[in-house]
Design an enzyme around this catalytic site. Structure first.
Site, short mmCIF file in Angstrom:
data_model
loop_
_atom_site.label_atom_id
_atom_site.label_comp_id
_atom_site.label_asym_id
_atom_site.label_seq_id
_atom_site.Cartn_x
_atom_site.Cartn_y
_atom_site.Cartn_z
N LEU A 241 59.54 -39.29 44.42
CA LEU A 241 59.28 -40.27 43.43
C LEU A 241 60.45 -41.09 43.14
CD1 LEU A 241 56.70 -38.16 43.19
CD2 LEU A 241 56.33 -39.41 41.04
N THR B 46 59.47 -30.41 39.90
CA THR B 46 59.60 -29.72 41.09
C THR B 46 60.48 -30.42 41.93
OG1 THR B 46 57.66 -30.35 42.17
CG2 THR B 46 57.52 -28.39 40.98
N VAL C 19 61.00 -31.13 45.49
CA VAL C 19 60.58 -31.95 46.52
C VAL C 19 59.75 -33.12 46.01
CG1 VAL C 19 59.05 -32.56 48.62
CG2 VAL C 19 60.24 -30.33 48.24
N CYS C 20 59.25 -32.96 44.71
CA CYS C 20 58.58 -34.18 44.40
C CYS C 20 59.41 -35.05 43.55
CB CYS C 20 57.65 -33.64 43.25
SG CYS C 20 56.14 -32.57 43.95
N THR C 21 60.68 -34.53 43.01
CA THR C 21 61.46 -35.50 42.56
C THR C 21 62.06 -36.24 43.54
OG1 THR C 21 61.82 -33.56 40.70
CG2 THR C 21 63.88 -35.20 40.94
#
Ligand code: BEZ
Length: 218
Positions: A50, A43, A45-47
């Site tokens: 992290l 997804t 934003v998560c990419t």
């Protein structure tokens, strides 16, 4: 039932991760840890988050802070997604473990559930982040919704503020950053402050004439 919050001991759970099985208390050891969740692999934003966490990992390591990511996706998914994360954030290396919670048990115990996010298997994690101290107690918790990415500069700043307060029996004022003056907490008498800061400290004159706003170099 209230969820895990500051002052609570983080549950000593065993989790499956990209680095194998981890027991949370053993993982924390004698240092600090940041346990942080994301809504889902692959997804946007998560990419970004992290990858940025991986870029900041050396700074956390210098401060004795271990990182542990977590979502409800399985380990195989995390391993495949890491290739995208590293491709997107140039120069990052996702060297920290990412835990898998496909049964959604860990996210409940760690107060990481987002009430608004679901998939066909159930609830999903929020962007939760707990900073845990060497005593295994939660020192700081951030709870962000899926649509709002976190600021890793702020996470690092908070680690510095927490560690400063733990080392020197001081507190940090608004927008504090390393090198700025600290404040002397209300529980410290002027006599004690004189001993703690032999080079002196500044007391701000306020309309109340109460001498509670004291700044010192630390
Ligand atoms: C994201 O990581 O971009 C995202 C994940 C879940 C909901 C909204 C955004």
């Amino acid at each position: 039932m209230p969820g895990l919050t500051i002052g609570d001991t983080i549950p000593d759970l065993e989790v499956e991760t990209t680095h194998g099985k981890i027991r949370i208390h053993d993982f924390i050891g004698s240092g600090y840890a940041i346990v942080f969740s994301h809504p889902g692999d692959f997804t946007p934003v998560c990419t970004t988050e992290l990858g940025m966490m991986a870029k900041y990992a050396p700074e956390f390591e210098k401060r004795g802070v271990k990182l542990l990511g977590l979502s409800c996706d399985d380990v195989e998914s995390h391993k495949a997604w890491i290739k995208d994360i590293e491709a997107y954030t140039t120069g990052c290396n996702v060297s920290y473990p990412i835990a898998a919670d496909p049964k959604r048990e860990v996210i409940k115990q760690l107060n990481m559930v987002d009430p608004d996010e679901h998939d066909d298997k159930g609830q999903l994690p929020s962007r939760a982040l707990h900073i845990v101290g060497p005593d295994k107690k939660v020192k700081v918790s951030f709870l962000y919704p899926a649509t709002t990415g976190r600021n890793m500069d702020e996470v690092l700043r908070v680690v510095d503020a927490l560690q400063k307060a733990a080392e020197r029996k001081v507190a940090t004022p608004v927008n504090w950053k390393p090198g700025d003056k600290v404040v002397i907490p209300p529980g410290v008498s002027n006599e004690e402050a004189d001993k703690m800061f032999p080079q002196g400290y500044d007391t701000v004159d306020l309309p109340s004439e109460k001498q509670y706003l004291r700044f010192a170099e630390a």
